[in-house]
Motif scaffolding. Sequence first.
Motif, short mmCIF file in Angstrom:
data_model
loop_
_atom_site.label_atom_id
_atom_site.label_comp_id
_atom_site.label_asym_id
_atom_site.label_seq_id
_atom_site.Cartn_x
_atom_site.Cartn_y
_atom_site.Cartn_z
N MET A 1 0.84 -1.19 0.00
CA MET A 1 0.00 0.00 0.00
C MET A 1 0.89 1.25 0.00
O MET A 1 1.86 1.33 0.74
CB MET A 1 -0.90 0.01 1.24
N LYS A 2 0.53 2.22 -0.83
CA LYS A 2 1.33 3.43 -0.93
C LYS A 2 1.20 4.27 0.33
O LYS A 2 0.12 4.44 0.89
CB LYS A 2 0.90 4.23 -2.15
N ALA A 3 2.34 4.86 0.73
CA ALA A 3 2.38 5.66 1.95
C ALA A 3 1.47 6.88 1.85
O ALA A 3 0.97 7.36 2.87
CB ALA A 3 3.81 6.10 2.24
N LYS A 4 1.22 7.35 0.62
CA LYS A 4 0.41 8.56 0.47
C LYS A 4 -1.01 8.33 0.97
O LYS A 4 -1.65 9.26 1.48
CB LYS A 4 0.39 9.03 -0.98
N TYR A 5 -1.51 7.11 0.84
CA TYR A 5 -2.87 6.83 1.30
C TYR A 5 -2.92 6.77 2.83
O TYR A 5 -3.91 7.21 3.43
CB TYR A 5 -3.39 5.52 0.70
N VAL A 6 -1.87 6.24 3.44
CA VAL A 6 -1.80 6.20 4.90
C VAL A 6 -1.76 7.63 5.43
O VAL A 6 -2.45 7.98 6.40
CB VAL A 6 -0.58 5.41 5.38
N ARG A 7 -0.96 8.49 4.79
CA ARG A 7 -0.88 9.89 5.21
C ARG A 7 -2.22 10.59 5.00
O ARG A 7 -2.67 11.35 5.86
CB ARG A 7 0.22 10.62 4.42
N GLU A 8 -2.83 10.34 3.85
CA GLU A 8 -4.10 10.98 3.54
C GLU A 8 -5.15 10.62 4.59
O GLU A 8 -5.94 11.47 5.00
CB GLU A 8 -4.58 10.55 2.15
N PHE A 9 -5.15 9.37 5.01
CA PHE A 9 -6.12 8.92 6.00
C PHE A 9 -5.85 9.56 7.36
O PHE A 9 -6.72 10.22 7.93
CB PHE A 9 -6.07 7.40 6.12
N PHE A 10 -4.65 9.38 7.88
CA PHE A 10 -4.38 9.81 9.25
C PHE A 10 -4.27 11.32 9.41
O PHE A 10 -4.43 11.84 10.53
CB PHE A 10 -3.13 9.13 9.80
N ARG A 143 -11.20 4.11 -2.02
CA ARG A 143 -9.98 4.63 -2.63
C ARG A 143 -9.38 3.55 -3.53
O ARG A 143 -9.69 2.36 -3.38
CB ARG A 143 -8.97 5.05 -1.56
N PRO A 144 -8.53 3.94 -4.48
CA PRO A 144 -7.94 2.95 -5.40
C PRO A 144 -6.86 2.12 -4.72
O PRO A 144 -5.68 2.18 -5.07
CB PRO A 144 -7.38 3.82 -6.52
N ILE A 145 -7.28 1.38 -3.71
CA ILE A 145 -6.38 0.56 -2.90
C ILE A 145 -6.83 -0.89 -2.98
O ILE A 145 -8.01 -1.17 -2.83
CB ILE A 145 -6.40 1.01 -1.42
N LYS A 146 -5.90 -1.79 -3.21
CA LYS A 146 -6.22 -3.21 -3.21
C LYS A 146 -5.87 -3.78 -1.84
O LYS A 146 -4.70 -3.84 -1.46
CB LYS A 146 -5.42 -3.95 -4.29
#
Length: 210
Positions: A1-10, A143-146
């Motif tokens: 999973m891309k770090a940008k999605y983790v940042r976007e979430f938190f 989100r476009p996350i698998k």
Amino acid sequence: MKAKYVREFFFFPDIFVMSVLFLISFGFMIPRLTSIGIWMAFVIGMVAYSIVEYLTHRFLFHIKTPKNPFFLNLIKRLHYDHHSSPNDLHLLFLPLWYSLPNMAIAGTIAYLLTSSLAITNAFMAGIMIFLLFYEWKHYIAHRPIKPISPWGRWMKRVHLWHHFKNENYWYGVTNPVYDWALGTFKDQKDVEQSQTARDLEKRGKQELEL
């Protein structure tokens, strides 16, 4: 999973605040982690939120279209607009003005029942961690996350059926247990395509036309 999605979430404001509140609450739990009662309260908090997740989604967020403009705008922000724009990040998370008062009520009830700040705090920590888990699963679904696991990929698929196939089924976001128990889980092949899955407000208009 891309770090940008983790940042976007938190770093989304509502999630950030809830995460900080959980960490503070858990910090107060740490000296008492050897207590079975504390762990029981924590688990009960998680289970309680999992039940509320289903009941709120089904019976409040999908309530018959309110006629009162104030309540209509309220429910539109909480859920109707999310169905209209399911991938809009700002409509994806529960707003703090909704979550915090409900948590305050739950905490007050817990304290009145237990007369223990430590037990109440553990109960609230359980609620908060499951709320964050719910928000994470909901975020991933839109989100476009698998998801990593087969279970996660299946739950994402199930939630998207709710949005794009029929809004009257598959209310569980984190798990299907209550859908199975209460008859709102069906094979999507056996469910008709709903014309109002993307416009929950239209349901009230259709009833008026009938």
